[in-house]
Design a protein around this motif. Structure first.
Motif, PDB file in Angstrom:
ATOM      1  N   TRP A  77       0.813 -12.006 -23.380  1.00 25.41           N
ATOM      2  CA  TRP A  77       2.017 -12.565 -23.754  1.00 25.41           C
ATOM      3  C   TRP A  77       2.176 -13.576 -24.881  1.00 25.41           C
ATOM      4  N   HIS A 134       8.312 -11.476 -13.895  1.00 22.27           N
ATOM      5  CA  HIS A 134       9.755 -12.153 -14.380  1.00 22.27           C
ATOM      6  C   HIS A 134       9.190 -13.714 -14.521  1.00 22.27           C
ATOM      7  N   ASP A 138      11.322  -9.178 -18.470  1.00 16.99           N
ATOM      8  CA  ASP A 138      12.714  -9.567 -18.711  1.00 16.99           C
ATOM      9  C   ASP A 138      13.314  -9.288 -17.587  1.00 16.99           C
ATOM     10  N   ASN A 161       9.605 -14.963 -17.860  1.00 18.19           N
ATOM     11  CA  ASN A 161      10.712 -14.541 -18.730  1.00 18.19           C
ATOM     12  C   ASN A 161      10.939 -15.678 -19.945  1.00 18.19           C
ATOM     13  N   GLY A 162      11.266 -14.981 -20.942  1.00 13.99           N
ATOM     14  CA  GLY A 162      11.529 -15.675 -22.389  1.00 13.99           C
ATOM     15  C   GLY A 162      10.192 -15.559 -23.244  1.00 13.99           C
ATOM     16  N   ALA A 163       9.197 -15.120 -22.765  1.00 16.00           N
ATOM     17  CA  ALA A 163       7.714 -14.789 -23.593  1.00 16.00           C
ATOM     18  C   ALA A 163       7.819 -13.206 -23.975  1.00 16.00           C
ATOM     19  N   THR A 164       7.291 -13.140 -25.125  1.00 16.14           N
ATOM     20  CA  THR A 164       7.091 -11.840 -25.770  1.00 16.14           C
ATOM     21  C   THR A 164       5.870 -11.171 -25.308  1.00 16.14           C
ATOM     22  N   ARG A 183       4.446 -17.172 -26.280  1.00 12.39           N
ATOM     23  CA  ARG A 183       5.747 -17.933 -26.317  1.00 12.39           C
ATOM     24  C   ARG A 183       5.683 -18.930 -27.550  1.00 12.39           C
ATOM     25  N   THR A 184       6.663 -19.011 -28.365  1.00  9.36           N
ATOM     26  CA  THR A 184       6.765 -19.899 -29.386  1.00  9.36           C
ATOM     27  C   THR A 184       8.152 -21.160 -28.772  1.00  9.36           C
ATOM     28  N   SER A 185       7.416 -22.280 -29.254  1.00  5.75           N
ATOM     29  CA  SER A 185       8.620 -23.359 -29.047  1.00  5.75           C
ATOM     30  C   SER A 185       8.437 -24.334 -30.177  1.00  5.75           C
ATOM     31  N   GLN A 216       7.472  -5.583 -21.835  1.00  6.81           N
ATOM     32  CA  GLN A 216       8.601  -6.510 -21.990  1.00  6.81           C
ATOM     33  C   GLN A 216       9.846  -6.521 -20.977  1.00  6.81           C
TER      34      GLN A 216
END
Length: 271
Positions: A266, A158, A231, A161-164, A268-270, A227
């Motif tokens: 994973w 966890h 999550d 969290n927020g990553a794909t 993560r897009t920002s 996922q």
């Protein structure tokens, strides 16, 4: 006299000289006066020369070549160009959005506990309860109930969290029990992140790798399982069947240090 001497020196050597055309071009040549000396110079067919033109010439060996016709002096000073950083005219369109930043990586999660549930309690008849091997099914002729083995991962998945999740794998090793043919355990996603007092809550299922006794595998799980672990809606991976067979024994962390090690890839897009 000094100018004439300098010109004769230039004529004797090689380099650039300047002269005055005495004639127009005839037969790709013309007469040129350089410091009062008349010479014959070769002319490129693309040049148009009239008597009185100022010519720029070069020498190759003993032959002079007209390079260009020197234009007359400018009659006005060229205008100053605008500063390089002057503002461009606005088109009225909004500025494009900045390109998003994409970060990728992997997270390795070692089980915080491997346990086996049977007959209403967590087994402790061999290894410690939190380092027990994972079993599924019932040993042939046993008066004990069916086994359900579970690996719990705590809160580490966890932390993403927020990553794909782009890939999820788990390490599995089969130990001696049941028949010697290659068998596949039925894998289940478990709700709890740590061993509860009662039975774990079983959810999604998939068939695991088909393994002979003593063999191991790094098995690719459904990406949706990874996922769910990221999550926090799921917390562990178990093995179980609704019947007695196949009876399968998989290594827990007490038997194999890599047992049920989970690896999550994973992205993560920002903005």
């Amino acid at each position: 006299m000094a100018d004439f001497a300098d010109t004769r020196l230039s004529l004797a050597g090689t380099g650039m000289v300047r002269g005055v055309a005495l004639t127009a071009v005839s037969g790709n040549a013309c007469l040129v006066s350089v410091g009062g000396i008349t010479i014959t110079a070769r002319v490129a067919t693309t040049l148009t020369i009239a008597a009185g033109n100022i010519l720029l010439m070069g020498r190759l060996g003993s032959t002079y070549y007209v390079i260009s016709v020197v234009p007359a002096a400018p009659t006005s000073t060229p205008s100053t160009p605008p500063p390089a950083d002057s503002a461009q005219p606005s088109t009225g369109d909004p500025a494009p959005s900045p390109k998003p930043t994409v970060t990728t990586g992997t997270l390795t999660c070692v089980p915080t506990a491997t346990s086996c549930y049977r007959d209403g309690s967590w087994r402790s008849d061999g290894d410690p309860t939190n380092s027990f091997d994972l079993y599924q099914g019932r040993y042939s002729g046993s008066s004990f109930g069916r086994n359900t083995g579970v690996a719990f991962y705590g809160s580490k998945p966890h932390t993403l969290n927020g990553a794909t999740c782009t890939k999820a794998t788990v390490k599995i090793k089969r130990l001696s029990a049941g028949d010697f043919a290659a068998r596949a355990a039925t894998l289940r996603l478990v709700t709890q992140t740590s061993r509860p007092s009662g039975a774990a809550t079983l959810n999604e299922s998939t068939s695991g790798p088909s393994l002979a006794i003593g063999s191991s595998s790094t098995f690719t799980l459904p990406t949706s399982w990874g996922q769910a672990l990221i999550d926090g809606t799921r917390g562990g991976i178990g093995i179980t069947v609704s019947s007695d067979d196949p009876y399968i024994h998989l290594a827990g962390r007490g038997s194999w240090s890599a047992a049920f090690t989970l690896t999550l890839s994973w992205r993560r897009t920002s903005s």
